[in-house]
Design a protein around this motif. Structure first.
Motif, mmCIF file in Angstrom:
data_model
loop_
_atom_site.group_PDB
_atom_site.id
_atom_site.type_symbol
_atom_site.label_atom_id
_atom_site.label_comp_id
_atom_site.label_asym_id
_atom_site.label_seq_id
_atom_site.Cartn_x
_atom_site.Cartn_y
_atom_site.Cartn_z
ATOM 1 N N GLY A 77 0.792 -1.231 0.000
ATOM 2 C CA GLY A 77 0.000 0.000 0.000
ATOM 3 C C GLY A 77 0.822 1.277 0.000
ATOM 4 O O GLY A 77 0.275 2.376 0.033
ATOM 5 N N THR A 78 2.154 1.146 -0.036
ATOM 6 C CA THR A 78 2.997 2.349 -0.120
ATOM 7 C C THR A 78 2.687 3.118 -1.392
ATOM 8 O O THR A 78 2.732 4.338 -1.433
ATOM 9 N N LEU A 79 2.377 2.357 -2.460
ATOM 10 C CA LEU A 79 2.017 2.966 -3.731
ATOM 11 C C LEU A 79 0.652 2.429 -4.141
ATOM 12 O O LEU A 79 0.458 1.215 -4.215
ATOM 13 N N ARG A 80 -0.285 3.352 -4.409
ATOM 14 C CA ARG A 80 -1.621 2.938 -4.838
ATOM 15 C C ARG A 80 -1.615 2.848 -6.356
ATOM 16 O O ARG A 80 -1.825 3.835 -7.050
ATOM 17 N N ALA A 81 -1.311 1.664 -6.845
ATOM 18 C CA ALA A 81 -1.206 1.482 -8.299
ATOM 19 C C ALA A 81 -1.667 0.095 -8.681
ATOM 20 O O ALA A 81 -1.644 -0.829 -7.872
ATOM 21 N N LYS A 82 -2.068 -0.035 -9.941
ATOM 22 C CA LYS A 82 -2.357 -1.350 -10.517
ATOM 23 C C LYS A 82 -1.078 -1.848 -11.180
ATOM 24 O O LYS A 82 -0.488 -1.117 -11.990
ATOM 25 N N PHE A 83 -0.670 -3.036 -10.843
ATOM 26 C CA PHE A 83 0.547 -3.607 -11.429
ATOM 27 C C PHE A 83 0.118 -4.784 -12.313
ATOM 28 O O PHE A 83 -0.352 -5.798 -11.812
ATOM 29 N N ILE A 84 0.261 -4.641 -13.625
ATOM 30 C CA ILE A 84 -0.123 -5.707 -14.568
ATOM 31 C C ILE A 84 1.131 -6.509 -14.901
ATOM 32 O O ILE A 84 2.057 -5.995 -15.527
ATOM 33 N N LYS A 85 1.150 -7.761 -14.436
ATOM 34 C CA LYS A 85 2.338 -8.594 -14.633
ATOM 35 C C LYS A 85 2.190 -9.376 -15.935
ATOM 36 O O LYS A 85 1.709 -10.502 -15.955
ATOM 37 N N VAL A 86 2.626 -8.753 -17.000
ATOM 38 C CA VAL A 86 2.349 -9.241 -18.352
ATOM 39 C C VAL A 86 3.271 -10.388 -18.759
ATOM 40 O O VAL A 86 4.201 -10.734 -18.037
ATOM 41 N N GLU A 87 2.995 -10.930 -19.943
ATOM 42 C CA GLU A 87 3.738 -12.096 -20.438
ATOM 43 C C GLU A 87 4.864 -11.718 -21.388
ATOM 44 O O GLU A 87 5.529 -12.601 -21.909
ATOM 45 N N SER A 88 5.119 -10.430 -21.601
ATOM 46 C CA SER A 88 6.232 -10.003 -22.470
ATOM 47 C C SER A 88 6.394 -8.493 -22.340
ATOM 48 O O SER A 88 5.482 -7.794 -21.901
ATOM 49 N N GLU A 89 7.555 -8.021 -22.759
ATOM 50 C CA GLU A 89 7.769 -6.567 -22.746
ATOM 51 C C GLU A 89 6.888 -5.873 -23.785
ATOM 52 O O GLU A 89 6.475 -4.736 -23.587
ATOM 53 N N HIS A 90 6.650 -6.559 -24.901
ATOM 54 C CA HIS A 90 5.769 -5.973 -25.910
ATOM 55 C C HIS A 90 4.412 -5.670 -25.273
ATOM 56 O O HIS A 90 3.839 -4.593 -25.454
ATOM 57 N N SER A 91 3.930 -6.622 -24.494
ATOM 58 C CA SER A 91 2.654 -6.425 -23.814
ATOM 59 C C SER A 91 2.763 -5.393 -22.698
ATOM 60 O O SER A 91 1.793 -4.688 -22.412
ATOM 61 N N ALA A 92 3.929 -5.305 -22.056
ATOM 62 C CA ALA A 92 4.097 -4.295 -20.991
ATOM 63 C C ALA A 92 3.829 -2.908 -21.564
ATOM 64 O O ALA A 92 3.074 -2.113 -20.993
ATOM 65 N N MET A 93 4.437 -2.635 -22.715
ATOM 66 C CA MET A 93 4.249 -1.307 -23.307
ATOM 67 C C MET A 93 2.819 -1.156 -23.826
ATOM 68 O O MET A 93 2.216 -0.089 -23.692
ATOM 69 N N ALA A 94 2.259 -2.226 -24.409
ATOM 70 C CA ALA A 94 0.886 -2.145 -24.920
ATOM 71 C C ALA A 94 -0.103 -1.883 -23.780
ATOM 72 O O ALA A 94 -1.057 -1.109 -23.939
ATOM 73 N N ALA A 95 0.126 -2.505 -22.630
ATOM 74 C CA ALA A 95 -0.756 -2.283 -21.479
ATOM 75 C C ALA A 95 -0.694 -0.815 -21.055
ATOM 76 O O ALA A 95 -1.728 -0.193 -20.761
ATOM 77 N N LEU A 96 0.516 -0.266 -21.045
ATOM 78 C CA LEU A 96 0.648 1.134 -20.620
ATOM 79 C C LEU A 96 0.027 2.079 -21.638
ATOM 80 O O LEU A 96 -0.503 3.128 -21.265
ATOM 81 N N ILE A 97 0.089 1.703 -22.906
ATOM 82 C CA ILE A 97 -0.555 2.528 -23.934
ATOM 83 C C ILE A 97 -2.064 2.569 -23.675
ATOM 84 O O ILE A 97 -2.687 3.629 -23.726
ATOM 85 N N GLY A 98 -2.645 1.422 -23.346
ATOM 86 C CA GLY A 98 -4.062 1.396 -22.978
ATOM 87 C C GLY A 98 -4.323 2.238 -21.742
ATOM 88 O O GLY A 98 -5.254 3.058 -21.705
ATOM 89 N N ALA A 99 -3.479 2.053 -20.734
ATOM 90 C CA ALA A 99 -3.698 2.743 -19.452
ATOM 91 C C ALA A 99 -3.516 4.252 -19.587
ATOM 92 O O ALA A 99 -4.320 5.035 -19.073
ATOM 93 N N ALA A 100 -2.466 4.662 -20.289
ATOM 94 C CA ALA A 100 -2.222 6.100 -20.447
ATOM 95 C C ALA A 100 -3.309 6.731 -21.314
ATOM 96 O O ALA A 100 -3.708 7.876 -21.082
ATOM 97 N N SER A 101 -3.805 5.986 -22.293
ATOM 98 C CA SER A 101 -4.890 6.504 -23.134
ATOM 99 C C SER A 101 -6.155 6.725 -22.315
ATOM 100 O O SER A 101 -6.994 7.549 -22.662
#
Lengths: 295, 390
Positions: free
Chosen positions: B52-76
């Motif tokens: 709880g030090t940081l209130r964030a959703k952490f998506i533990k993806v299956e690849s770096e390609h997906s890591a960036m794609a997840a953030l693109i969705g989230a930032a959008s």
């Protein structure tokens, strides 16, 4: 038919860029009728990249995020996470991908999202080839079908990938097949998916008249025949184990697969023997499905 | 404003300095995939999310390609986002790096510089990040763990101002796994410096728009022009963000950092941790009366061309150390500096040195040799391999 009223709301405009008789366009219309305005649609590279309209137009009255080919499920997961952390748990996030983006290039990120049980509805509108790039074979193309990369002399030598089997093996809370000739079944499934937390997967058969080499007015007819010939049975699977058959009924006499195949130019090169081979595979799969439903 | 130094000091690795920076910046969605030497960054962030030090959703993806794609969705959808990676992970993200920049999403990422395989290497060099030079991400090369932490916070400030993504870069092991005393800034001050992310546009069911739809030729080029303008604006924004940071926290780094260059005949150019070693060498040589200076390049994209021109204008020679190689051409920083100087009035000859690939040490002795080579040769050379066994 049971009592059924199509929701009146219309969240898709008539000015979309789909081909005449596009099954994928009608599928989207039904899905948005089912889900309503509080929906965000994530679209990877697929026919819908075009159908949704070029900048500055949109054929949809809901927010659309276009994303790269292989990222529909994970980009939708990111949207979901951002909504959740900002306190919006009401909006539904759907990933809307073609068969190429689902069966092939997007399978890894879809599997990842399903394994994490991301709270999204993933809908694959399956037109059984890379139609947007000009009818190239995909992992969803049926056995012996013609495409531009499987010419008539060497039609596709492998059967269609069992995407439902793959998704059910992830034991996601809900997986179902649907198609445009059965809007009541389709809309009920979308609404059911919305009511469940976790990853929901809908495999929607979306006939493509140009790619299937059939008249555009036959899209719904082909969708219905696919079900009646047991090529594409309608069923749902809950938690990876509870199977329910929706159509055709188990005791319903089957339509010969030739009745479905003969209407499509992509199968016009088939011999009698080829058709028997296909019929054999369909019968075998049907029996397997019945066992799963009965168990 | 008087500098207020209310934070505590901790002895932390470069990787954990990243994690503390992300925690203080209050990232809302994190997505990452493990890769050495980055992994500790997201391990500590996982703990921050879990306790709880940081209130964030952490998506533990299956690849770096997906890591960036997840953030693109989230930032959008309007979230402040973070990921970290290295080498092959960054390479796998390549497509989505273009997507994040083209979508004008202020995603922040830490890349721990690691050499590319094959052959497998986990040690540092810059070919991973420099291979992503043209994707539209800002790139900032850090020298110390303190600079790493401070740069995370500054990166959000700038990225969210110009709507371009930012990558901070730190050397594998030399920083990532080496512990140094780091001042952890006071959260309230960071909040003052970095208010919550306010996107101009986001996915919003009450105001539906399409993002990333097909752009015909009559609009595409204008969008690229705007990206370039945003990058140009980012130069001033980095300077401003750095100054504001100095006012609140007492530290600043500049876009570039000239060190003892004023009367220098020879200016050595470095980036990353080589800079710290080089500073020692410059001091020693200065003590011997040699007129040598040092120029650290911190912000690489946008490239601070004008500042570089001014910094080296009075030198008689420039020697660039590149811990990277563009095969068939030479060191990449050397190329950039040459490009920046070509149309300048005062352009000293440039010696390009390639050293330290795959984590080979660049010692004070190596740096002294580089300086002496450049001092003792009149004609500049584009590519000089340092210490290579032939």
């Amino acid at each position: 038919m049971r009592n059924f009223t199509l929701p009146e709301r219309e969240l898709m405009g008539s000015g979309h860029l789909g081909c005449q008789g596009c099954g994928g366009a009608l599928a989207m219309r039904y899905v948005l009728k089912a889900l309503g305005e509080k929906t965000i649609v994530v679209i990877p590279a697929c026919c819908w990249t075009i159908i949704a309209g070029p900048f500055p137009y949109s054929s949809l009255k809901v927010p659309v995020l276009h994303t790269a080919f292989e990222t529909a499920a994970v980009a939708a997961s990111g949207v979901r996470a951002a909504l959740d952390i900002q306190g919006d748990t009401e909006t539904t996030v759907i990933a809307w991908a073609g068969d190429g983006g689902t069966f092939d290039i997007g399978l890894q990120s879809l599997s990842g999202a399903a394994e994490r049980n991301e709270n999204i509805i993933y809908i694959c509108y399956d037109n059984e080839a890379y139609m947007n790039t000009g009818i190239q074979r995909s992992g969803a193309t049926p056995l012996l079908a013609w495409t531009t990369t499987t010419p008539e002399k060497t039609p596709k030598s492998e059967p269609k990938k069992d995407i439902m089997g793959i998704m059910v093996a992830h034991r996601i809370p809900y997986a179902a097949t649907a198609t445009i000739a059965y809007p009541d079944d389709f809309i009920r499934k979308v609404q059911k998916a919305k009511s469940i937390y976790g990853t929901k997967f809908l495999h929607v058969l979306a006939p493509c008249p140009p790619g299937w080499r059939a008249p555009s007015e036959w899209a719904i007819k082909l969708s219905r025949l696919a079900v009646q010939a047991r090529v594409f049975p309608l069923y749902e699977v809950e938690d990876g184990e509870r199977y329910t058959l929706n159509a055709p009924q188990a005791d319903e006499p089957a339509l010969p697969v030739s009745e479905y195949l003969k209407l499509q130019g992509r199968f016009s090169h088939l011999t009698e023997k080829d058709i028997q081979t296909i019929q054999g595979i369909i019968d075998k799969r049907w029996q397997k499905l019945l066992k799963l439903v009965q168990s | 404003m008087t500098p207020i130094l209310t934070g505590t000091k901790k002895v932390v690795t470069g990787n954990h300095a990243v994690s503390y920076g992300v925690m203080l910046a209050r990232a809302q969605v994190i997505s990452a995939y493990p890769i050495t030497p980055q992994t500790q960054v997201v391990e500590l962030l996982s703990e921050f999310c879990a306790n709880g030090t940081l209130r964030a959703k952490f998506i533990k993806v299956e690849s770096e390609h997906s890591a960036m794609a997840a953030l693109i969705g989230a930032a959008s959808a309007g979230a402040r986002t973070f990921t970290a990676t290295s080498a092959h992970g960054l390479a796998l993200m390549h497509e989505m790096l273009h997507w994040a920049a083209g979508a004008r999403l202020p995603i922040v990422m830490a890349n721990i510089n690691r050499a590319m395989g094959p052959p497998w290497s986990v040690w540092t060099d810059q070919n991973d990040s420099l291979s992503q030079r043209d994707v539209g991400w800002m790139q900032v090369y850090c020298e110390s763990n303190q600079e790493v932490l401070d740069t995370v916070i500054q990166a959000y400030k700038v990225a969210e101002k110009v709507f371009m993504p930012a990558m901070l870069v730190l050397d594998a092991f030399v920083l990532s796994h080496t512990a140094e005393p780091v001042e952890i800034p006071d959260q309230a001050l960071v909040d003052q410096y970095l208010p919550p992310y306010q996107p101009i546009y986001k996915l919003d069911v009450n105001d539906p728009h399409s993002f990333g739809a097909l752009a015909p030729p009559d609009v595409y080029m204008e969008l690229r022009y705007k990206m370039h303008r945003a990058m140009e604006d980012a130069l001033a924004e980095w300077a401003r963000a750095d100054e504001e940071y100095h006012e609140l926290f007492g530290r600043r780094y500049g876009l570039i950092e000239p060190y003892r260059t004023d009367d220098a005949d020879l200016i050595l150019v470095t980036s990353g941790t080589v800079t710290s070693t080089a500073r020692e060498v410059i001091d020693e040589l200065r003590a011997e009366g040699r007129r040598v200076g040092l120029l650290k390049i911190r912000v690489f994209r946008p490239f601070p061309a004008q500042f570089v021109r001014e910094a080296v204008a009075n030198a008689r020679k420039v020697a660039v150390i590149d811990r990277n190689i563009s095969f068939g051409m030479g060191g990449i920083f050397a190329q950039e500096i040459k490009a920046a100087l070509y149309n300048a009035c005062d352009r000293p000859p440039i010696f390009g040195f390639v050293a330290g690939l795959g984590g080979r040490d660049i010692t004070p002795h190596v740096i002294t040799e580089i300086i002496e080579y450049a001092e003792s040769h009149d004609d500049p050379e584009d590519l000089i391999w340092v210490g290579v066994k032939r």
